[in-house]
Design a protein around this motif. Structure first.
Motif, short mmCIF file in Angstrom:
data_model
loop_
_atom_site.label_atom_id
_atom_site.label_comp_id
_atom_site.label_asym_id
_atom_site.label_seq_id
_atom_site.Cartn_x
_atom_site.Cartn_y
_atom_site.Cartn_z
N ALA A 37 0.86 -1.19 0.00
CA ALA A 37 0.00 0.00 0.00
C ALA A 37 0.89 1.24 0.00
O ALA A 37 2.05 1.17 0.38
CB ALA A 37 -0.90 -0.01 1.23
N GLY A 76 -8.81 1.26 1.77
CA GLY A 76 -7.76 1.38 2.78
C GLY A 76 -8.29 2.11 3.99
O GLY A 76 -9.42 1.91 4.39
N GLU A 97 -4.53 0.68 -0.67
CA GLU A 97 -3.99 -0.60 -1.10
C GLU A 97 -3.74 -0.59 -2.61
O GLU A 97 -4.61 -0.18 -3.39
CB GLU A 97 -4.94 -1.73 -0.75
CG GLU A 97 -5.20 -1.83 0.74
CD GLU A 97 -6.16 -2.95 1.10
OE1 GLU A 97 -6.02 -4.04 0.52
OE2 GLU A 97 -7.03 -2.70 1.94
#
Length: 105
Positions: A37, A76, A97
């Motif tokens: 990420a 995320g 991500e």
């Protein structure tokens, strides 16, 4: 609306909704549920979920999940609060991500 001409950006892999500018990447060394990420200074076209405390690799944080504002794909999280003073730099930052985004030019 942000001007994208000539500026690389990332969009939602599911619906191609723009979510972050490449210029806003702060770090490429993060890990999320699905793998690698990026940490971004800003995100756009995302919706914040409920804030909750979560134990992450570097400590406990108050975080809010982020979802694409168009297709509602989970992408995320946003750091809302860092309890460790050494981690305060993460507050207000977004972790997205890589498996959820695609780079556009």
């Amino acid at each position: 609306m942000v001007e994208f001409v000539g500026r690389p950006f990332f969009s939602c892999r599911s619906c191609r909704n723009p979510v972050a500018l490449a210029d806003d990447i702060l770090s490429k060394k993060f890990h999320a549920k699905s793998g690698p990420a990026y940490m971004f200074a800003n995100a756009m076209n995302v919706v914040l979920g409920r804030t909750q405390d979560r134990q992450l690799i570097t400590g406990v944080f108050a975080v809010a999940g982020i979802h694409c504002s168009n297709c509602h794909e989970e992408m995320g999280w946003k750091y809302v609060r860092a309890y460790d003073p050494k981690q305060k730099y993460k507050e207000g930052r977004f972790i997205i991500e890589l498996s959820k985004i695609v780079k556009e030019y």
